[in-house]
Design an enzyme around this catalytic site. Structure first.
Site, PDB file in Angstrom:
ATOM      1  N   LYS A 155       0.865  -1.182   0.000  1.00  0.00           N
ATOM      2  CA  LYS A 155       0.000   0.000   0.000  1.00  0.00           C
ATOM      3  C   LYS A 155       0.898   1.228   0.000  1.00  0.00           C
ATOM      4  O   LYS A 155       2.047   1.174   0.469  1.00  0.00           O
ATOM      5  CB  LYS A 155      -0.876  -0.007   1.261  1.00  0.00           C
ATOM      6  CG  LYS A 155      -2.129   0.802   1.146  1.00  0.00           C
ATOM      7  CD  LYS A 155      -3.364  -0.052   0.878  1.00  0.00           C
ATOM      8  CE  LYS A 155      -4.628   0.741   0.867  1.00  0.00           C
ATOM      9  NZ  LYS A 155      -5.828  -0.071   0.753  1.00  0.00           N
TER      10      LYS A 155
ATOM     11  N   GLY B  98     -23.110   4.815   6.578  1.00  0.00           N
ATOM     12  CA  GLY B  98     -22.316   5.461   5.526  1.00  0.00           C
ATOM     13  C   GLY B  98     -22.852   5.032   4.171  1.00  0.00           C
ATOM     14  O   GLY B  98     -22.835   3.850   3.850  1.00  0.00           O
ATOM     15  N   VAL B  99     -23.368   6.015   3.404  1.00  0.00           N
ATOM     16  CA  VAL B  99     -23.916   5.663   2.089  1.00  0.00           C
ATOM     17  C   VAL B  99     -23.155   6.425   1.002  1.00  0.00           C
ATOM     18  O   VAL B  99     -23.725   7.172   0.217  1.00  0.00           O
ATOM     19  CB  VAL B  99     -25.446   5.886   2.002  1.00  0.00           C
ATOM     20  CG1 VAL B  99     -26.169   4.714   2.624  1.00  0.00           C
ATOM     21  CG2 VAL B  99     -25.882   7.189   2.686  1.00  0.00           C
ATOM     22  N   GLY B 100     -21.832   6.234   0.983  1.00  0.00           N
ATOM     23  CA  GLY B 100     -20.961   6.858  -0.013  1.00  0.00           C
ATOM     24  C   GLY B 100     -20.874   6.002  -1.267  1.00  0.00           C
ATOM     25  O   GLY B 100     -21.827   5.320  -1.645  1.00  0.00           O
ATOM     26  N   ASN B 101     -19.693   6.031  -1.890  1.00  0.00           N
ATOM     27  CA  ASN B 101     -19.518   5.375  -3.191  1.00  0.00           C
ATOM     28  C   ASN B 101     -19.899   3.898  -3.192  1.00  0.00           C
ATOM     29  O   ASN B 101     -20.611   3.435  -4.066  1.00  0.00           O
ATOM     30  CB  ASN B 101     -18.047   5.483  -3.617  1.00  0.00           C
ATOM     31  CG  ASN B 101     -17.705   6.901  -4.010  1.00  0.00           C
ATOM     32  OD1 ASN B 101     -18.487   7.565  -4.680  1.00  0.00           O
ATOM     33  ND2 ASN B 101     -16.555   7.374  -3.568  1.00  0.00           N
TER      34      ASN B 101
ATOM     35  N   ALA C 247     -21.528   2.070  -0.641  1.00  0.00           N
ATOM     36  CA  ALA C 247     -22.819   1.711  -0.055  1.00  0.00           C
ATOM     37  C   ALA C 247     -24.007   2.206  -0.884  1.00  0.00           C
ATOM     38  O   ALA C 247     -25.072   1.586  -0.848  1.00  0.00           O
ATOM     39  CB  ALA C 247     -22.911   2.236   1.368  1.00  0.00           C
ATOM     40  N   TYR C 248     -23.832   3.272  -1.648  1.00  0.00           N
ATOM     41  CA  TYR C 248     -24.923   3.686  -2.537  1.00  0.00           C
ATOM     42  C   TYR C 248     -25.260   2.528  -3.491  1.00  0.00           C
ATOM     43  O   TYR C 248     -26.419   2.170  -3.684  1.00  0.00           O
ATOM     44  CB  TYR C 248     -24.524   4.940  -3.340  1.00  0.00           C
ATOM     45  CG  TYR C 248     -25.469   5.222  -4.478  1.00  0.00           C
ATOM     46  CD1 TYR C 248     -26.715   5.809  -4.245  1.00  0.00           C
ATOM     47  CD2 TYR C 248     -25.137   4.852  -5.786  1.00  0.00           C
ATOM     48  CE1 TYR C 248     -27.597   6.025  -5.284  1.00  0.00           C
ATOM     49  CE2 TYR C 248     -26.021   5.069  -6.828  1.00  0.00           C
ATOM     50  CZ  TYR C 248     -27.246   5.657  -6.584  1.00  0.00           C
ATOM     51  OH  TYR C 248     -28.129   5.858  -7.612  1.00  0.00           O
TER      52      TYR C 248
HETATM   53  N1  LIG Z   1     -14.172   2.041  -2.673  1.00  0.00           N
HETATM   54  C1  LIG Z   1     -13.787   0.781  -2.679  1.00  0.00           C
HETATM   55  O1  LIG Z   1     -13.723   0.117  -3.726  1.00  0.00           O
HETATM   56  C2  LIG Z   1     -13.457   0.105  -1.372  1.00  0.00           C
HETATM   57  C3  LIG Z   1     -12.832  -1.155  -1.400  1.00  0.00           C
HETATM   58  C4  LIG Z   1     -12.584  -1.793  -0.186  1.00  0.00           C
HETATM   59  C5  LIG Z   1     -12.911  -1.177   1.015  1.00  0.00           C
HETATM   60  N2  LIG Z   1     -13.499   0.059   1.012  1.00  0.00           N
HETATM   61  C6  LIG Z   1     -13.873   0.673   2.310  1.00  0.00           C
HETATM   62  O2  LIG Z   1     -15.288   0.858   2.352  1.00  0.00           O
HETATM   63  C7  LIG Z   1     -15.605   2.041   3.074  1.00  0.00           C
HETATM   64  C8  LIG Z   1     -16.445   2.962   2.201  1.00  0.00           C
HETATM   65  O3  LIG Z   1     -15.700   3.306   1.040  1.00  0.00           O
HETATM   66  P1  LIG Z   1     -16.271   4.364  -0.018  1.00  0.00           P
HETATM   67  O4  LIG Z   1     -15.359   4.317  -1.181  1.00  0.00           O
HETATM   68  O5  LIG Z   1     -17.729   4.164  -0.195  1.00  0.00           O
HETATM   69  O6  LIG Z   1     -16.000   5.710   0.784  1.00  0.00           O
HETATM   70  P2  LIG Z   1     -16.843   7.069   0.716  1.00  0.00           P
HETATM   71  O7  LIG Z   1     -15.994   8.108   1.332  1.00  0.00           O
HETATM   72  O8  LIG Z   1     -17.416   7.306  -0.635  1.00  0.00           O
HETATM   73  O9  LIG Z   1     -18.090   6.746   1.681  1.00  0.00           O
HETATM   74  C9  LIG Z   1     -18.021   6.734   3.067  1.00  0.00           C
HETATM   75  C10 LIG Z   1     -19.264   7.458   3.589  1.00  0.00           C
HETATM   76  O10 LIG Z   1     -19.258   7.347   5.013  1.00  0.00           O
HETATM   77  C11 LIG Z   1     -19.719   8.569   5.523  1.00  0.00           C
HETATM   78  N3  LIG Z   1     -19.316   8.722   6.912  1.00  0.00           N
HETATM   79  C12 LIG Z   1     -18.111   9.130   7.409  1.00  0.00           C
HETATM   80  N4  LIG Z   1     -18.140   9.141   8.747  1.00  0.00           N
HETATM   81  C13 LIG Z   1     -19.369   8.723   9.113  1.00  0.00           C
HETATM   82  C14 LIG Z   1     -20.012   8.521  10.362  1.00  0.00           C
HETATM   83  N5  LIG Z   1     -19.403   8.781  11.532  1.00  0.00           N
HETATM   84  N6  LIG Z   1     -21.288   8.060  10.378  1.00  0.00           N
HETATM   85  C15 LIG Z   1     -21.934   7.834   9.220  1.00  0.00           C
HETATM   86  N7  LIG Z   1     -21.387   8.019   8.004  1.00  0.00           N
HETATM   87  C16 LIG Z   1     -20.115   8.459   7.951  1.00  0.00           C
HETATM   88  C17 LIG Z   1     -19.144   9.625   4.602  1.00  0.00           C
HETATM   89  O11 LIG Z   1     -19.852  10.844   4.680  1.00  0.00           O
HETATM   90  C18 LIG Z   1     -19.303   8.942   3.238  1.00  0.00           C
HETATM   91  O12 LIG Z   1     -20.526   9.250   2.607  1.00  0.00           O
HETATM   92  C19 LIG Z   1     -14.262   2.629   3.529  1.00  0.00           C
HETATM   93  O13 LIG Z   1     -13.986   2.146   4.814  1.00  0.00           O
HETATM   94  C20 LIG Z   1     -13.258   2.042   2.525  1.00  0.00           C
HETATM   95  O14 LIG Z   1     -11.963   1.951   3.070  1.00  0.00           O
HETATM   96  C21 LIG Z   1     -13.790   0.705  -0.151  1.00  0.00           C
HETATM   97  C1  LIG Z   2      -6.700  -1.866  -5.026  1.00  0.00           C
HETATM   98  C2  LIG Z   2      -7.819  -1.093  -4.457  1.00  0.00           C
HETATM   99  C3  LIG Z   2      -9.021  -1.115  -5.314  1.00  0.00           C
HETATM  100  C4  LIG Z   2      -8.034  -1.594  -3.083  1.00  0.00           C
HETATM  101  C5  LIG Z   2      -9.038  -0.898  -2.221  1.00  0.00           C
HETATM  102  N1  LIG Z   2      -8.667   0.454  -1.963  1.00  0.00           N
HETATM  103  C6  LIG Z   2      -9.132  -1.735  -0.956  1.00  0.00           C
HETATM  104  O1  LIG Z   2      -8.945  -1.269   0.155  1.00  0.00           O
HETATM  105  O2  LIG Z   2      -9.420  -2.911  -1.069  1.00  0.00           O
END
Ligand SMILES: NC(=O)c1ccc[n+]([C@@H]2O[C@H](COP(=O)([O-])OP(=O)(O)OC[C@H]3O[C@@H](n4cnc5c(N)ncnc54)[C@H](O)[C@@H]3O)[C@@H](O)[C@H]2O)c1
Ligand SMILES: CC(C)C[C@H](N)C(=O)O
Length: 367
Positions: free
Chosen positions: A80, A180-183, A185-186
């Protein structure tokens, strides 16, 4: 921080510091283990409180990727990178170009992708300097934003966990509480809504909440109330460390299955929820969809093939539950066992392969 002591404790291979004065780049690349292949893991951009905090984060996240990639069945090790800075203010083209050159210098030992604070556009800039980057734009024949694919993997893994808890993997009529309903969870909410699941959601971002309320008929609650709502499944999709002494007594869910990394604040919290009979889908197994998707780029990206592998997250969660039952251990330990056993087997077979002559023959050819 005693860096070598820490590296020795968890058997890290390499830690690289990258500095470029002109662009302001201060980055750290941590390579944990390359037994299974080159180390693949995203680049996080974050305003760390100290250099030690950045080093610790890079090391911790790199080790996490070793386990995630191994448990997902990928032929990739774990690494990482972190860039120290504010992703909203400090990014510039020269910074990511310089970073790309540092990655190129590692000659394929580390391959990057998106993580918190970095985007597909950033990966496209890195790609100007090195081939050792994934998650680049579909315009380059690549996979683009990994989040919707991560969401699909979480959805599949949630079904497998539900099967264990409720005897059926149907999520129709089930109540899922999403934190959390970001990228990610939406998109998870979309899959769940399509299956007829009832959604209770929360987020500190009101617009994000509004979107899922309007589009998927979700019920919104205050961020502090999400742990205690009446639900079948709790899906943590925001922060790490949210399964802890304060939240566990509030939980009513029978299943915990969500996208967030490092959900257990401490390992003992995994023991506590296990004793309570909660089926916990280990975070790095269920959220591997993104890395599985970007890893497919290394073979020439094929969306159909990648999605088939992501579907297997269902089987991976089943496998973890099976190991947990077989060995009488919590699922978080079973996931570690799955990853560690695979790495140990490959390490052994690889050393035999070398002993059986490959390096000797290659030496002969150069004489
Ligand atoms: N994006 C990926 O492909 C991916 C892959 C593996 C793991 N993850 C993990 O999944 C999680 C979500 O990733 P993402 O890309 O959707 O991130 P993101 O930033 O788009 O979404 C996270 C959401 O959580 C909300 N949030 C932050 N603090 C909060 C709280 N205290 N209470 C409620 N909501 C809160 C934020 O406002 C945001 O909308 C992260 O922990 C990330 O490390 C993501
Ligand atoms: C390689 C990435 C897509 C990995 C992602 N950020 C994860 O935590 O799994």
């Amino acid at each position: 921080m005693e860096i070598f002591k820490y590296m020795e404790q968890y058997d890290y291979e390499q830690l690289v510091f990258c500095q470029d004065k002109e662009s302001g780049l201060k980055a750290i690349i941590a390579i944990h283990d390359t037994t299974l292949g080159p180390a693949l893991g995203g680049t996080r951009m974050w305003m760390y409180e100290s250099e030690d905090a950045a080093i610790e984060d890079a090391l911790r996240l790199a080790r996490g990727m070793t386990y995630k990639n191994a448990a997902a069945g990928l032929n990739l090790g774990g690494g990482k990178a972190v860039i120290i800075g504010d992703p909203r203010k400090d990014k510039n083209e020269a910074m990511f170009r310089a970073f790309g050159r540092f990655i190129q210098g590692l000659n394929g030992r580390y391959i990057t992708a998106e993580d918190v604070g970095t985007t597909v556009a950033d990966m496209d800039i890195i790609y100007e300097e090195t081939d050792y980057v994934t998650g680049i734009s579909p315009a380059f024949g690549s996979s683009g934003n990994p989040s919707p694919v991560t969401a699909y993997g979480v959805y599949r893994g949630m079904k497998a966990a539900a099967k264990e808890a409720f005897g059926s993997d149907s999520l129709e009529g089930k109540v899922v509480a999403v934190q959390g309903v970001g990228n990610v969870a939406y998109n998870l909410c979309r899959h769940l809504h399509e299956e007829g699941t009832k959604l209770i959601v929360t987020d500190i971002n009101k617009e994000a909440v509004q979107r899922v309320v309007e589009q998927f008929g979700a019920t919104a609650v205050d961020p502090n109330d999400i742990y205690g709502v009446d639900c079948d499944i709790f899906a943590p999709c925001a922060l790490g460390g949210i399964i802890n002494d304060q939240t566990i007594p509030q939980l009513k869910a029978k299943v915990i299955a969500g996208a967030a990394n490092n959900q257990l604040r401490e390992a003992r919290h995994g023991d506590i929820i296990h004793e309570m009979g909660i089926v916990y889908a280990p975070d790095y197994v269920i959220n591997a969809g993104g890395v599985i998707n970007v890893a497919d780029e290394l073979y020439g990206y094929n969306r159909e093939r990648a999605m088939k592998k992501v579907e297997q997250i269902y089987n991976n969660i089943e496998k973890v539950i099976e190991i947990a039952k077989r060995d009488g251990i919590p699922t978080y330990q079973a996931a570690d066992r799955l990853a560690e056993e695979r790495i140990a087997k490959m390490r052994q077979s690889r050393s035999q392969f070398l002993q059986n002559g490959q390096h000797i023959l290659s030496r002969r050819r150069t004489r």
